[in-house]
Write a protein that holds these residues in place. Structure first.
Motif, PDB file in Angstrom:
ATOM      1  N   THR A 164      -4.943   6.437  -6.071  1.00  0.00           N
ATOM      2  CA  THR A 164      -4.191   5.333  -5.476  1.00  0.00           C
ATOM      3  C   THR A 164      -4.473   5.149  -3.986  1.00  0.00           C
ATOM      4  O   THR A 164      -3.929   4.241  -3.368  1.00  0.00           O
ATOM      5  CB  THR A 164      -2.682   5.550  -5.666  1.00  0.00           C
ATOM      6  N   VAL A 165      -5.307   5.988  -3.426  1.00  0.00           N
ATOM      7  CA  VAL A 165      -5.555   5.957  -1.979  1.00  0.00           C
ATOM      8  C   VAL A 165      -6.062   4.597  -1.510  1.00  0.00           C
ATOM      9  O   VAL A 165      -5.564   4.053  -0.524  1.00  0.00           O
ATOM     10  CB  VAL A 165      -6.533   7.080  -1.547  1.00  0.00           C
ATOM     11  N   GLU A 166      -7.016   4.029  -2.194  1.00  0.00           N
ATOM     12  CA  GLU A 166      -7.605   2.759  -1.750  1.00  0.00           C
ATOM     13  C   GLU A 166      -6.555   1.647  -1.680  1.00  0.00           C
ATOM     14  O   GLU A 166      -6.464   0.921  -0.691  1.00  0.00           O
ATOM     15  CB  GLU A 166      -8.755   2.356  -2.671  1.00  0.00           C
ATOM     16  N   ALA A 167      -5.754   1.517  -2.733  1.00  0.00           N
ATOM     17  CA  ALA A 167      -4.718   0.477  -2.762  1.00  0.00           C
ATOM     18  C   ALA A 167      -3.656   0.738  -1.693  1.00  0.00           C
ATOM     19  O   ALA A 167      -3.217  -0.180  -1.004  1.00  0.00           O
ATOM     20  CB  ALA A 167      -4.081   0.411  -4.140  1.00  0.00           C
ATOM     21  N   GLU A 168      -3.241   2.000  -1.560  1.00  0.00           N
ATOM     22  CA  GLU A 168      -2.224   2.345  -0.567  1.00  0.00           C
ATOM     23  C   GLU A 168      -2.746   2.109   0.849  1.00  0.00           C
ATOM     24  O   GLU A 168      -2.017   1.623   1.713  1.00  0.00           O
ATOM     25  CB  GLU A 168      -1.793   3.798  -0.725  1.00  0.00           C
ATOM     26  N   LEU A 169      -3.998   2.464   1.076  1.00  0.00           N
ATOM     27  CA  LEU A 169      -4.594   2.275   2.395  1.00  0.00           C
ATOM     28  C   LEU A 169      -4.642   0.794   2.751  1.00  0.00           C
ATOM     29  O   LEU A 169      -4.293   0.403   3.867  1.00  0.00           O
ATOM     30  CB  LEU A 169      -6.001   2.883   2.437  1.00  0.00           C
ATOM     31  N   ALA A 170      -5.037  -0.038   1.806  1.00  0.00           N
ATOM     32  CA  ALA A 170      -5.075  -1.485   2.047  1.00  0.00           C
ATOM     33  C   ALA A 170      -3.683  -2.009   2.382  1.00  0.00           C
ATOM     34  O   ALA A 170      -3.511  -2.811   3.310  1.00  0.00           O
ATOM     35  CB  ALA A 170      -5.642  -2.211   0.831  1.00  0.00           C
ATOM     36  N   ALA A 171      -2.672  -1.532   1.674  1.00  0.00           N
ATOM     37  CA  ALA A 171      -1.291  -1.969   1.920  1.00  0.00           C
ATOM     38  C   ALA A 171      -0.815  -1.512   3.295  1.00  0.00           C
ATOM     39  O   ALA A 171      -0.188  -2.281   4.032  1.00  0.00           O
ATOM     40  CB  ALA A 171      -0.370  -1.438   0.830  1.00  0.00           C
ATOM     41  N   VAL A 172      -1.111  -0.273   3.655  1.00  0.00           N
ATOM     42  CA  VAL A 172      -0.698   0.266   4.957  1.00  0.00           C
ATOM     43  C   VAL A 172      -1.376  -0.506   6.086  1.00  0.00           C
ATOM     44  O   VAL A 172      -0.731  -0.867   7.082  1.00  0.00           O
ATOM     45  CB  VAL A 172      -1.008   1.778   5.054  1.00  0.00           C
ATOM     46  N   LEU A 173      -2.657  -0.788   5.946  1.00  0.00           N
ATOM     47  CA  LEU A 173      -3.380  -1.517   6.992  1.00  0.00           C
ATOM     48  C   LEU A 173      -2.869  -2.948   7.121  1.00  0.00           C
ATOM     49  O   LEU A 173      -2.766  -3.474   8.232  1.00  0.00           O
ATOM     50  CB  LEU A 173      -4.882  -1.474   6.731  1.00  0.00           C
ATOM     51  N   ALA A 174      -2.528  -3.582   6.008  1.00  0.00           N
ATOM     52  CA  ALA A 174      -1.976  -4.940   6.050  1.00  0.00           C
ATOM     53  C   ALA A 174      -0.615  -4.927   6.750  1.00  0.00           C
ATOM     54  O   ALA A 174      -0.314  -5.815   7.565  1.00  0.00           O
ATOM     55  CB  ALA A 174      -1.847  -5.507   4.641  1.00  0.00           C
ATOM     56  N   GLU A 175       0.191  -3.932   6.451  1.00  0.00           N
ATOM     57  CA  GLU A 175       1.504  -3.798   7.087  1.00  0.00           C
ATOM     58  C   GLU A 175       1.343  -3.568   8.595  1.00  0.00           C
ATOM     59  O   GLU A 175       2.064  -4.143   9.407  1.00  0.00           O
ATOM     60  CB  GLU A 175       2.250  -2.627   6.441  1.00  0.00           C
ATOM     61  N   GLU A 176       0.390  -2.720   8.953  1.00  0.00           N
ATOM     62  CA  GLU A 176       0.117  -2.454  10.374  1.00  0.00           C
ATOM     63  C   GLU A 176      -0.347  -3.722  11.089  1.00  0.00           C
ATOM     64  O   GLU A 176       0.071  -3.995  12.214  1.00  0.00           O
ATOM     65  CB  GLU A 176      -0.960  -1.369  10.521  1.00  0.00           C
ATOM     66  N   ALA A 177      -1.198  -4.511  10.445  1.00  0.00           N
ATOM     67  CA  ALA A 177      -1.691  -5.751  11.054  1.00  0.00           C
ATOM     68  C   ALA A 177      -0.536  -6.711  11.318  1.00  0.00           C
ATOM     69  O   ALA A 177      -0.473  -7.342  12.378  1.00  0.00           O
ATOM     70  CB  ALA A 177      -2.739  -6.405  10.155  1.00  0.00           C
ATOM     71  N   THR A 178       0.396  -6.797  10.380  1.00  0.00           N
ATOM     72  CA  THR A 178       1.569  -7.657  10.551  1.00  0.00           C
ATOM     73  C   THR A 178       2.427  -7.159  11.708  1.00  0.00           C
ATOM     74  O   THR A 178       2.898  -7.940  12.543  1.00  0.00           O
ATOM     75  CB  THR A 178       2.403  -7.704   9.250  1.00  0.00           C
ATOM     76  N   ARG A 179       2.642  -5.837  11.776  1.00  0.00           N
ATOM     77  CA  ARG A 179       3.449  -5.240  12.847  1.00  0.00           C
ATOM     78  C   ARG A 179       2.802  -5.488  14.214  1.00  0.00           C
ATOM     79  O   ARG A 179       3.477  -5.861  15.174  1.00  0.00           O
ATOM     80  CB  ARG A 179       3.608  -3.742  12.608  1.00  0.00           C
ATOM     81  N   ILE A 180       1.494  -5.335  14.291  1.00  0.00           N
ATOM     82  CA  ILE A 180       0.770  -5.518  15.551  1.00  0.00           C
ATOM     83  C   ILE A 180       0.837  -6.981  15.991  1.00  0.00           C
ATOM     84  O   ILE A 180       1.094  -7.275  17.162  1.00  0.00           O
ATOM     85  CB  ILE A 180      -0.690  -5.028  15.417  1.00  0.00           C
ATOM     86  N   LYS A 181       0.639  -7.894  15.060  1.00  0.00           N
ATOM     87  CA  LYS A 181       0.701  -9.324  15.379  1.00  0.00           C
ATOM     88  C   LYS A 181       2.083  -9.688  15.920  1.00  0.00           C
ATOM     89  O   LYS A 181       2.210 -10.426  16.901  1.00  0.00           O
ATOM     90  CB  LYS A 181       0.377 -10.148  14.129  1.00  0.00           C
ATOM     91  N   SER A 182       3.118  -9.151  15.304  1.00  0.00           N
ATOM     92  CA  SER A 182       4.487  -9.390  15.746  1.00  0.00           C
ATOM     93  C   SER A 182       4.717  -8.833  17.145  1.00  0.00           C
ATOM     94  O   SER A 182       5.328  -9.478  18.005  1.00  0.00           O
ATOM     95  CB  SER A 182       5.458  -8.759  14.751  1.00  0.00           C
ATOM     96  N   MET A 183       4.203  -7.631  17.400  1.00  0.00           N
ATOM     97  CA  MET A 183       4.379  -7.012  18.710  1.00  0.00           C
ATOM     98  C   MET A 183       3.665  -7.808  19.801  1.00  0.00           C
ATOM     99  O   MET A 183       4.209  -8.012  20.887  1.00  0.00           O
ATOM    100  CB  MET A 183       3.873  -5.580  18.696  1.00  0.00           C
ATOM    101  N   VAL A 184       2.463  -8.265  19.524  1.00  0.00           N
ATOM    102  CA  VAL A 184       1.715  -9.063  20.501  1.00  0.00           C
ATOM    103  C   VAL A 184       2.486 -10.349  20.824  1.00  0.00           C
ATOM    104  O   VAL A 184       2.602 -10.734  21.990  1.00  0.00           O
ATOM    105  CB  VAL A 184       0.286  -9.364  19.977  1.00  0.00           C
ATOM    106  N   ALA A 185       3.062 -10.977  19.813  1.00  0.00           N
ATOM    107  CA  ALA A 185       3.856 -12.189  20.034  1.00  0.00           C
ATOM    108  C   ALA A 185       5.092 -11.869  20.888  1.00  0.00           C
ATOM    109  O   ALA A 185       5.433 -12.618  21.805  1.00  0.00           O
ATOM    110  CB  ALA A 185       4.272 -12.799  18.705  1.00  0.00           C
ATOM    111  N   GLU A 186       5.755 -10.752  20.597  1.00  0.00           N
ATOM    112  CA  GLU A 186       6.931 -10.345  21.370  1.00  0.00           C
ATOM    113  C   GLU A 186       6.567 -10.096  22.833  1.00  0.00           C
ATOM    114  O   GLU A 186       7.330 -10.458  23.742  1.00  0.00           O
ATOM    115  CB  GLU A 186       7.555  -9.082  20.783  1.00  0.00           C
ATOM    116  N   LEU A 187       5.429  -9.476  23.065  1.00  0.00           N
ATOM    117  CA  LEU A 187       4.999  -9.206  24.441  1.00  0.00           C
ATOM    118  C   LEU A 187       4.715 -10.507  25.183  1.00  0.00           C
ATOM    119  O   LEU A 187       5.068 -10.651  26.355  1.00  0.00           O
ATOM    120  CB  LEU A 187       3.780  -8.284  24.448  1.00  0.00           C
ATOM    121  N   GLY A 188       4.091 -11.455  24.490  1.00  0.00           N
ATOM    122  CA  GLY A 188       3.852 -12.765  25.102  1.00  0.00           C
ATOM    123  C   GLY A 188       5.158 -13.447  25.475  1.00  0.00           C
ATOM    124  O   GLY A 188       5.285 -14.039  26.555  1.00  0.00           O
ATOM    125  N   GLU A 189       6.150 -13.341  24.607  1.00  0.00           N
ATOM    126  CA  GLU A 189       7.470 -13.917  24.888  1.00  0.00           C
ATOM    127  C   GLU A 189       8.139 -13.215  26.063  1.00  0.00           C
ATOM    128  O   GLU A 189       8.829 -13.850  26.862  1.00  0.00           O
ATOM    129  CB  GLU A 189       8.365 -13.839  23.644  1.00  0.00           C
TER     130      GLU A 189
END
Length: 153
Positions: A59-84
């Protein structure tokens, strides 16, 4: 430097309360109207990836893809918050998200952006933990060619 000239100030932002307090201190104590702030965020995937790698190999490949997608969403949100945060403080600047080793990234971005000052927080690691884990602020102090201001919690 004349008072009307732009001063590039790099502020390391990792999403912690310590980093936010460092920015707040900067705004209250040393901000100048012509400052241009560069927030630098350096995401680290190491802990997230290590936790996935400890799982079942099927299950590593599927879990890794999910974790990276979640991280990308978190990072995008943080960058937007910093801009604000910059907009709310009415400070000109930008947010840079750069992958790599945090201390090295901060020093490199400071050089690239011709920063005149670096501001970072510190977690206040003890001597033993700092020896084994390293300290971002310690690295920046020893490798930067510009003044570094470290805000303690």
């Amino acid at each position: 430097m004349a008072k009307s000239e732009v001063r590039n100030v790099l502020i390391a932002m990792d999403g912690s309360d310590i980093a936010v307090r460092a920015f707040d201190w900067y705004v209250k104590e040393i901000y100048r109207p012509h400052d241009h702030v560069i927030f630098v965020h350096c995401p680290e995937h190491r802990a997230s990836i290590q936790s996935v790698m400890m799982g079942d190999s099927l299950t590593v490949e599927a879990e890794l893809a999910a974790v990276l997608a979640e991280e990308a969403t978190r990072i995008k949100s943080m960058v937007a918050e910093l801009g604000e945060k910059l907009k709310k403080a009415k400070i000109t600047g930008k947010v840079k998200c750069v992958y790599g080793t945090p201390g090295e990234v901060i020093v490199q971005v400071a050089e690239d952006e011709k920063a005149e000052l670096i501001i970072t927080g510190t977690r206040g690691l003890g001597a033993i933990r700092r020896t084994f884990l390293g300290s971002v602020s310690d690295y920046v102090v020893h490798h930067s060619n510009v003044p570094v201001l470290i805000c303690r919690h």
